[in-house]
Design an enzyme around this catalytic site. Structure first.
Site, PDB file in Angstrom:
ATOM      1  CD1 TRP A   1      -2.671   1.615   0.514  1.00 17.64           C
ATOM      2  CD2 TRP A   1      -2.019   1.835   2.645  1.00 17.64           C
ATOM      3  NE1 TRP A   1      -3.393   2.641   1.083  1.00 17.64           N
ATOM      4  CE2 TRP A   1      -3.014   2.794   2.381  1.00 17.64           C
ATOM      5  CE3 TRP A   1      -1.463   1.758   3.933  1.00 17.64           C
ATOM      6  CZ2 TRP A   1      -3.465   3.696   3.340  1.00 17.64           C
ATOM      7  CZ3 TRP A   1      -1.916   2.646   4.890  1.00 17.64           C
ATOM      8  CH2 TRP A   1      -2.897   3.608   4.591  1.00 17.64           C
TER       9      TRP A   1
ATOM     10  CG  ASP B   1      -1.496  -2.421   7.949  1.00 21.15           C
ATOM     11  OD1 ASP B   1      -2.541  -2.433   8.626  1.00 21.15           O
ATOM     12  OD2 ASP B   1      -1.259  -1.565   7.079  1.00 21.15           O
TER      13      ASP B   1
ATOM     14  CE  LYS C   1     -10.423  -0.856   2.664  1.00 18.84           C
ATOM     15  NZ  LYS C   1      -9.553   0.008   3.443  1.00 18.84           N
TER      16      LYS C   1
END
Length: 428
Positions: free
Chosen positions: A158, A239, A275
């Site tokens: 990311w 993460d 999410k």
């Protein structure tokens, strides 16, 4: 009178010290050296999509869940939690470390419902501004207490990961992860990089649903990675932005973390509810660091809070209330588990549909990687030039690295998307 005023003004200006004139000039040019920042590649895709008047346009660049009609979703468990908390609680500041109840429930998701690490109070944890905030606080913690360290980041990752550790002034190195030829994991090169890194290095790992590739190590590969980390004495920072959202099962999606815990590692974890609960704008997350004992955990937590204090003082309350209400109530938690599985299953279903449509068209390429990958994103393997053709000729928008957000794929557009991809890739 005008003549007199002009004369007087001229005398005043002439009588001013030259230093004042220089200061006035310098003040007017304080920001002259500031150049416009580069546009965020993902937000730029959305801007272009919104500006396109075509009725057939498709946005598969957005990093947020959409239903099969392409609409944003608010989970019913979230709606019910909001009904319960509306008007029942004040809006006072949370402590620097955030909601104790929210943190407690969040740790159970990552470390296990009956984790002895939690019972032994070995986990230093604070509420964070979603996963991004957790990563940033940890990066600053790393810089403050291990100032000579660096962070190994996977290629690709990311994009904001690089920004976070850069702005925390932690030197970065990279390690192999994605294999373009197979559109899968470059496991051999990854293991070589772990082996060749100096002992005691920091590594950033995606716990599940790797962003942007959707490529995760198998359980056996995670075990081998963990063992090599143990040999080398490396520190793993996970993460975990997609727990539950990847497979539909939060326990399964935390398997990489559980393996490291079983092997005796002290780890760090960034968790987010953007999410898996759809709380994108609430910025609800958690940073945790597993410590040697309770005393060390108390010290580490105090320092994490001190890092948060000058940044944002304390985290927001509303998202924390939603999370703690859902996870603290057995019925609401059961509903959340059902709803997160529905989201995950829709994404998995769209992967199957996209692959099947491409194969029906007689594509010369293998599209097996679409269903082998997991999570919100599919790393399609398309070139930037092919992506440009999709946009210019078919009004299909995605990032130029070929990353497809499967949340933007619906039963209504999957055939159109497959046809367009087939047209731009069939001569490859």
């Amino acid at each position: 009178m005008a003549i007199v005023r002009n004369v007087l003004a001229g005398r005043i200006m002439a009588s001013r010290p030259s230093s004042m004139l220089i200061a006035a000039r310098s003040m007017s040019s304080w920001w002259q050296s500031v150049e416009p920042a580069a546009k965020d590649p993902i937000l730029g895709v959305t801007e272009a999509y919104l500006a396109d008047p075509s009725p057939s346009k498709v946005n598969v660049g957005v990093g947020a869940y959409r239903d099969d009609n392409g609409k944003p979703v608010v989970l019913e468990c979230v709606r019910e939690a909001e009904r319960r908390i509306a008007g029942n609680l004040n809006m006072e500041y949370l402590p620097m470390g955030g909601s104790l109840k929210m943190v407690e429930e969040t740790l159970k998701l990552a470390y296990g419902e009956n984790s002895h690490f939690i019972k032994d109070k070995r986990v230093a944890a604070i509420q964070s501004l979603s996963g991004t905030g957790a990563c940033r606080i940890f990066a600053d913690f790393q810089k403050r207490f291990r100032p000579d360290s660096q962070i190994y980041i996977p290629v690709p990752t990311w994009a904001n990961h690089h920004n976070i550790w850069r702005d925390a002034q932690v030197p970065q190195k990279t390690f192999h992860y994605y294999h373009p030829a197979t559109r899968g994991l470059d496991f051999a090169a990854l293991m070589d990089d772990i082996k060749n890194a100096p002992n005691g290095s920091f590594f950033l790992l995606h716990a599940c649903a790797h962003n942007p590739t959707g490529v995760d190590p198998s359980e056996q590969q995670w075990r081998e990675i963990s063992q090599l980390f143990k040999v080398k004495g490396h520190f793993a920072f996970f993460d975990m932005a997609y727990q539950g959202f990847a497979s539909g099962d939060p326990e399964r999606d935390a398997k990489s973390i559980r393996i490291f815990l079983e092997d005796g590692h002290l780890i760090g974890i960034a968790q987010s509810y953007a999410k898996n609960m759809g709380l994108y704008g609430q910025r609800a997350g958690c940073l945790s660091v597993l410590c040697e004992d309770e005393k060390q955990a108390v010290a580490v937590k105090s320092q994490l809070q001190q890092l948060a204090r000058p940044m944002y003082s304390n985290p927001p309350v509303h998202g924390a209330l939603i999370v703690s209400t859902i996870l603290g109530d057995p019925d609401l938690k059961k509903l959340w588990l059902k709803e997160v599985k529905v989201m995950a299953d829709r994404i998995i279903g769209m992967r199957t549909a996209l692959r099947e449509n491409l194969e029906k068209l007689g594509s010369p390429m293998s599209w097996e990687h679409i269903t082998n990958q997991i999570g919100m994103f599919c790393y399609s393997g398309m070139t930037p030039e092919q992506v440009d053709r999709l946009t210019n000729e078919y009004h299909i928008y995605m990032t130029r690295n070929g990353r497809i957000s499967m949340a933007g794929v619906t039963t209504g557009n999957v055939e159109y998307l497959a046809n367009a991809i087939h047209e731009v890739t069939k001569s490859s």
